[in-house]
Design an enzyme around this catalytic site. Structure first.
Site, short mmCIF file in Angstrom:
data_model
loop_
_atom_site.label_atom_id
_atom_site.label_comp_id
_atom_site.label_asym_id
_atom_site.label_seq_id
_atom_site.Cartn_x
_atom_site.Cartn_y
_atom_site.Cartn_z
N THR A 96 0.81 -1.23 0.00
CA THR A 96 0.00 0.00 0.00
C THR A 96 0.84 1.27 0.00
O THR A 96 0.29 2.38 -0.05
CB THR A 96 -0.95 0.02 1.22
N ARG A 119 -2.52 -1.58 9.67
CA ARG A 119 -3.21 -0.34 9.29
C ARG A 119 -3.93 -0.49 7.96
O ARG A 119 -4.91 0.21 7.69
CB ARG A 119 -2.23 0.83 9.18
N SER A 120 -3.43 -1.39 7.12
CA SER A 120 -4.01 -1.55 5.79
C SER A 120 -4.98 -2.71 5.70
O SER A 120 -5.47 -3.04 4.61
CB SER A 120 -2.89 -1.75 4.76
N CYS A 146 17.77 4.74 -4.66
CA CYS A 146 17.25 5.32 -5.90
C CYS A 146 18.25 6.27 -6.57
O CYS A 146 18.44 6.21 -7.79
CB CYS A 146 15.94 6.06 -5.62
N SER A 179 8.81 12.29 -2.94
CA SER A 179 8.25 10.94 -3.04
C SER A 179 9.23 9.89 -2.55
O SER A 179 8.82 8.79 -2.17
CB SER A 179 7.82 10.63 -4.48
N GLY A 180 10.51 10.24 -2.51
CA GLY A 180 11.50 9.31 -1.97
C GLY A 180 11.29 9.03 -0.50
O GLY A 180 11.77 8.02 0.03
N HIS A 188 14.17 12.39 -9.31
CA HIS A 188 15.42 12.87 -8.71
C HIS A 188 16.34 13.42 -9.82
O HIS A 188 16.44 12.83 -10.90
CB HIS A 188 16.16 11.73 -8.01
#
Length: 340
Positions: free
Chosen positions: A14, A42-43, A133, A163-164, A246
């Site tokens: 998720t 939690r998911s 990444c 977003s990293g 990036h």
């Protein structure tokens, strides 16, 4: 690719990277027999779509890997440290996106365009590590140059998107930006300082040497992937108010003289690399155009006038896609095609 299909688990399904792993598996038509989506409590009760069907998210536990042949992990280092060995003992080959096993000498650290042969070492622990990444996009570009003229030294400064850090950071940038424009109070939760309209020269924790853990990841991982400990590397990693993609300013010093055009020619033939380099047409890589793309983009290739054998360049890639999910699935594709 082999016609056999495989039972696949996505751990951290998720999360931002987990979502992308599911999409990449589907888009690349990976031969999935059954898919198991695993996440924290939690998911529980959530469902995600895969191949046109809703798949319920299951709570990760020690019994989650019975019958699973390939596990794509992206749920945090502590989760991987606990559950990757459990999955491996069940016969599942783990491809782990965290830093938990990257520097383990018995675990291959792989970028398929650079060192695909290393995948064969997975049998030592049944674990393959996916690099950081920012390291992935850099070594995809550096490898062809290193093979041709040998790189002696690398100085890299990164401009890394939020977003990293994950979904919470994406929301924080969005909320802070909205708050600034509506003159509301700015809330700071994910990062130590406001990220909207700001740059933070601080990714991960600071170490005793004054560098951050993220910076030292780039140093150590690059040497391991390139299989050359003699490369001298200095990194400064910076978080910027960009959602996806990036960017990196990279300066290299080579053993043999190489011209910018020779570098462009080398990279034009390199797998997974797109050269975008025509300043007269304002053509150079941009994060907004790299987002959602598989390739790593390179431009602004030019001589460094301060040293005899120096080259500067600008490298951009989608950190969630090539920097995480796609790289993991590419590893899985080679694994099933050549080793399983």
């Amino acid at each position: 690719m082999t016609k056999r299909s495989f039972n696949v688990a996505v751990v951290g399904a998720t999360g931002t990277v987990g979502n992308e792993m599911i999409s990449v598996l589907e888009q690349r038509k990976f031969p999935v027999k059954e898919i198991k989506l695993l996440a924290s409590e939690r998911s529980a009760g959530e469902s995600l779509e895969f191949d046109g069907k809703d798949v319920s998210v299951e709570v990760l536990n020690e019994n989650s890997f019975k019958g699973v042949e390939i596990g794509l992990f992206s749920a945090g280092g502590s989760i991987s440290e606990k559950f990757a060995p459990i999955a491996a003992r069940e016969g599942c080959v783990v491809i782990d996106n965290t830093s938990a096993f990257r520097m383990d000498p018995q675990v291959p650290l792989v970028v398929p365009e650079v060192n695909p042969h290393a995948i064969g070492q997975y049998t030592k622990k049944n674990i393959i590590a996916n690099p950081n990444c920012s390291t992935i996009q850099m070594v995809v570009v550096l490898k062809p140059i290193h093979d041709a003229v040998r790189i002696k030294r690398v100085v890299v400064s990164t401009y890394q998107s939020v977003s990293g850090t994950g979904k919470e950071a994406i929301r924080e940038l969005e909320q802070q930006t909205r708050a600034i424009f509506t003159q509301q109070e700015i809330e700071v939760n994910v990062y130590p300082h406001q990220i909207a309209f700001n740059c933070l020269p601080h990714i991960d924790v600071f170490l005793e040497n004054g560098y951050t853990k993220e910076e030292m990841k780039m140093v150590n991982e690059t040497r391991k992937i390139m299989e050359d400990d003699s490369i001298q590397i200095s990194a400064t990693t910076v978080r910027v108010p960009v959602f996806f993609g990036h960017s990196e300013s990279v300066n290299i010093e080579t053993e043999k003289k190489v011209t910018p055009q020779e570098v462009r020619d080398l990279l034009a033939e390199a797998p997974g690399v797109v050269v975008e380099d025509d300043p007269s047409l304002l053509k150079y890589p941009l994060a907004i155009y790299a987002a959602g793309r598989d390739e790593t983009f390179v431009g602004r290739i030019r001589e460094d006038p301060s040293i005899e054998t120096g080259i500067d360049m600008w490298i951009v890639s989608d950190n969630i896609r090539k920097g995480a999910a796609l790289n993991a699935v590419q590893i899985a594709e080679i694994l099933i095609d050549q080793f399983l």
